[in-house]
Design a protein around this motif. Structure first.
Motif: not given
Length: 479
Positions: A167-170, A76-84, A132-137, A143-150
């Motif tokens: 969903v994910g949790l790290t 995975a590659r971070s693209v900023g603003e908590n998105f990767s 990533s919701l890590m900064s939010l909490i 590090d909880p997260s949501l993901h969407l794709g195909g």
């Protein structure tokens, strides 16, 4: 296995790209571990049956297909603003295929049938966007997260596309290493398995769970101080974390960039410079850094308070005017020359001779009259006893002129050879000089020479004339 080769090739290509894209703190993440495929929760059966299906999300024994080895790899590659954005490849073996068919033989009371379709191989290639919701909490560990794709799934001899969400949790053990858990719903596109015909599953929607280790990497740290360039205020100079990566060479708590004396431990009030004498003036600006002084005198003291710094005051403990170099104007001999400038402070003399009396013609005449009466042993430089009174008189006169230099000259008559007379005159002048030095006349005030028989003042044809020529003369050396 041909599909697995395609999967690994894609992952390697993505990892190769990572070595050329490092521009923020740990922008890349590599994860690997095990995955589980569960077809029960998406097997159909109506709304109430769906609720029943998902009521057993952790029924591992009956529903989960798990390959007992490393079975997924993601980059995975971070693209900023908590998105990767990421790419994942997975492999599994399906030996528990769950369908919903309430009229089929072997079904359980809920209408779900678990069969073994013949150890079908499962391959998945999936791309996703994660938030990533890590900064939010405001956590640094969870590090909880949501993901969407195909993605695209190879299911036995069949393959089909899917839309994915989950969903994910790290749990981060450190800044770079964590335990990652994810659950993804994969909604399939393609022919679905037909109710009642479960022998050849075609394109089942399913859940995929993963558990693995995640490594974050790729952060750039040019100076190697453990602080990534993105957060390093001094990225090219090794520094300290508490100073955002900037150095504090002297350890005084002031970073070098703001420290006027970065190599010497100093005070914050003086921009990091030391003040050895504690007078409030930094040593670098203090003309007297080891002695407490005043700002008006660049840190130097003025002990007598006369407005002249001690280092420039010739009388630092006694007040005096600047015109007199800080000394009181004293003139003990009343000759108009201040004692500090008077080489003869107890004897009056003109300023032209630094307050000392000048040697007059009369004094020189008196000295030379004395010189004519100095008697030596015949042919020698030793004095006859009656000469010591005369020598003492000469000494007393010279002491009255302490800043004057004199030449002692030796002369002979013409008896004897020129060489002998030259040596004898030199030795006799030297003898007089030594006597004067031994009796208190400074050696640097006296010089001597011999002229032999070359400068007679009388005839050498008579005894009286020869006596006059045998003499010692004293002359004034003017400077």
């Amino acid at each position: 296995m041909k599909h697995l080769n395609k999967l690994l090739l894609a992952v390697v290509m993505v990892m190769a790209i990572s070595s050329h894209a490092q521009n923020s703190n740990n922008p890349w993440a590599l994860s690997f571990g095990v995955n589980a495929v569960d077809t029960r929760a998406t097997a159909g059966g109506g709304q109430s049956d769906f609720i029943n299906a998902v009521s057993q999300p952790f029924n591992v024994k009956e529903n989960w297909n798990i390959l007992p080895s490393v079975s997924y790899l993601s980059v995975a590659r971070s693209v900023g603003e908590n998105f990767s954005v990421g790419l994942q490849g997975s492999i599994n073996k399906i030996n528990k295929f769950v369908t919903y068919n309430p009229i089929a033989p072997g079904h359980n009371s809920s209408g779900y049938v678990v069969t073994n379709p013949g150890d079908l191989m499962y391959y998945g290639i999936d791309g996703s966007v994660k938030y990533s919701l890590m900064s939010l909490i405001k956590s640094k560990v969870i590090d909880p997260s949501l993901h969407l794709g195909g993605g695209y799934t190879f299911f036995g001899d069949n393959s089909f596309g899917t839309v994915n969400g989950g969903v994910g949790l790290t749990f981060w053990f450190s800044e770079n290493v964590g335990l990652s858990l994810e659950t993804t719903v994969k909604k399939s596109f393609g022919d679905r398995n037909i109710m009642g015909n479960i022998s050849t599953p075609v394109a089942p929607s399913h859940l995929q769970h993963t558990a693995g280790i995640t490594f974050q990497f790729g952060g750039k740290d040019t100076d190697g101080d453990g602080i990534y360039d993105k957060d390093d205020a001094c990225p090219e100079v090794k520094g300290l974390k508490q100073f955002n990566g900037c150095p504090d060479t002297d350890g005084d708590g002031i970073i070098d960039g703001s420290d006027a004396c970065p190599d010497v431990f100093g005070l914050a009030a003086l921009n990091g410079c030391p003040d050895t004498d504690g007078d409030g003036i930094a040593d670098k600006d203090d003309a007297c850094p080891d002695v407490k002084g005043l700002a008006a005198f660049k840190g130097c003291p003025d002990t007598d308070g006369d407005g002249i710094a001690d280092k420039d005051d010739k009388c630092p403990t006694v007040a005096g005017p600047k015109s007199n170099d800080g000394c009181p104007v004293l003139d003990a001999d009343k000759d108009g020359v201040a004692d500090k400038d008077d080489d003869c402070p107890t004897v009056a003399g003109p300023a032209s001779n630094r307050g000392c009396p000048e040697v007059t013609v009369e004094v020189l005449k008196q000295l030379n009259e004395y010189g004519k009466t100095i008697l030596f042993d015949s042919g020698k430089s030793s004095f006859k006893s009656q000469s010591f009174t005369v020598l003492q008189s000469i000494t007393s006169i010279l002491k009255e002129y302490p800043n004057t230099t004199f030449m002692i000259e030796g002369h002979t008559d013409s008896d004897g050879s020129n060489e002998l007379n030259q040596t004898l005159s030199q030795d006799r002048a030297h003898a007089v000089k030594n006597y004067l030095i031994e009796n208190g006349i400074a050696a640097n005030r006296l010089e001597h020479t011999g002229y032999g028989e070359t400068k007679p003042i009388d005839t050498n044809k008579t005894a009286k004339g020869k006596a006059n020529n045998r003499r010692v003369e004293v002359s004034l050396i003017k400077k």
